[in-house]
Design an enzyme around this catalytic site. Structure first.
Site, PDB file in Angstrom:
ATOM      1  N   LYS A   8      -8.563  -4.362  11.759  1.00 33.92           N
ATOM      2  CA  LYS A   8      -7.924  -5.611  11.346  1.00 33.92           C
ATOM      3  C   LYS A   8      -6.420  -5.394  11.237  1.00 33.92           C
ATOM      4  O   LYS A   8      -5.923  -4.256  11.160  1.00 33.92           O
ATOM      5  CB  LYS A   8      -8.476  -6.113  10.018  1.00 33.92           C
ATOM      6  CG  LYS A   8      -8.354  -5.139   8.842  1.00 33.92           C
ATOM      7  CD  LYS A   8      -6.995  -5.123   8.170  1.00 33.92           C
ATOM      8  CE  LYS A   8      -6.893  -3.993   7.140  1.00 33.92           C
ATOM      9  NZ  LYS A   8      -5.501  -3.702   6.719  1.00 33.92           N
ATOM     10  N   ASP A 135     -10.638  -3.042   1.162  1.00 33.35           N
ATOM     11  CA  ASP A 135     -10.853  -3.638   2.483  1.00 33.35           C
ATOM     12  C   ASP A 135     -12.319  -3.698   2.908  1.00 33.35           C
ATOM     13  O   ASP A 135     -12.669  -4.438   3.830  1.00 33.35           O
ATOM     14  CB  ASP A 135     -10.080  -2.845   3.557  1.00 33.35           C
ATOM     15  CG  ASP A 135      -8.617  -3.241   3.638  1.00 33.35           C
ATOM     16  OD1 ASP A 135      -8.289  -4.376   3.259  1.00 33.35           O
ATOM     17  OD2 ASP A 135      -7.818  -2.408   4.084  1.00 33.35           O
TER      18      ASP A 135
END
Length: 282
Positions: A8, A135
């Protein structure tokens, strides 16, 4: 089971405070998954213990690997005795701010749930993921999202455009904890997360550029000056929609111009940087 473990970028990262009980930084993140991925192989084995292997020498400290921690957390929660071999085929750069380790851990959680047919509640998997890192919950279902708190709040967002994503990483990686510790010494940047999200929904690149930022960039640059140099070069080369992702050391540029991106790949590779060209995912 073989599962893709996607990376990401943080289009924007704003520090909003610190949690009193543990000092964890409170965040506003705009996360975009990208189609750069590691491949995780998870296989049951007839052995007295589980083990993790990898083709990346930077990850040979297996005891500290998040994949092993994810397996241990799943075992503690669900009480299974099965043992597993986990093989990590790496393409996502290490210590890069791209969430590779967190994504790998989420992939293991999902794979174990499927292999053992645990039929786990999403809320339970979310809590296990959150215990591993900020995350990790995002990667249980990696879609464009606004992530806040310490990673526990995840809200899907709309993204009108798909972008080419140019990743440029100095050879030096950065330790996330050290970057966060250093960030407290630097003033915060002007970031309007709501406007960034609105800009993505409208496809308004100027609005996104004007309102996004990364409150960790100054700290990262103090630990690795090349971060600032790469960021400045991207801007000079006309990649106005650019930023550092996560705690660094990777900087990224979003563009609709494939030819321009391909030319930049060659240029930055000649300068000795680690470079990837990929796409954002919806």
């Amino acid at each position: 089971m073989i599962i893709r473990s996607y990376a990401k970028i943080n289009l924007s990262l704003k520090i909003t405070g610190q949690r009193e009980e543990d000092g964890y930084h409170l965040l506003e993140l705009v996360n975009l998954p990208i189609d750069l991925f590691d491949t995780i192989e998870v296989q049951k084995v007839d052995s007295w213990s589980s083990f993790v292997t990898t083709d990346d020498p930077d990850l040979m400290q297996i005891r500290e690997n998040l994949c092993k921690k994810a397996l241990d957390k799943m075992r503690d929660f669900y009480g299974f005795k099965d043992q597993f071999r986990i093989m990590i085929h790496k393409d996502i750069p290490f210590a890069a701010g791209l969430g590779g380790g967190s994504s790998n851990a989420a992939a293991v959680i999902l794979a174990i749930n499927k292999i053992l047919r645990l039929n786990a509640k999403k809320s339970d998997l979310h809590q296990i993921a959150l215990s591993l890192g900020t995350d990790v919950p995002f990667f249980l279902d990696p879609k464009p999202a606004f992530v806040s708190g310490v990673g526990e709040k995840i809200e899907p967002i709309k993204v009108k455009k798909q972008y080419y994503c140019l990743l440029v990483k100095p050879n030096k990686g950065l330790d996330t904890q050290k970057v966060y510790q250093a960030s407290d010494k630097f003033p915060k940047t002007r970031i309007d997360t709501e406007e960034v999200i609105k800009g993505l929904a409208m496809g308004d690149d100027e609005m996104i550029e004007r309102c996004c930022g990364n409150d960790l960039m100054s700290a990262a640059e103090s630990l690795c000056p090349e971060v600032g140099q790469v960021f400045a070069m991207l801007k000079k080369d006309g990649f106005y929609l650019s930023n550092m992702t996560g705690s660094g050391s990777t900087c990224f540029a979003l563009s609709s111009d494939l030819k321009k991106c391909r030319e930049a790949v060659k240029r930055y590779e000649r300068l000795g940087y680690i470079v990837h060209l990929c796409k954002t995912m919806k």
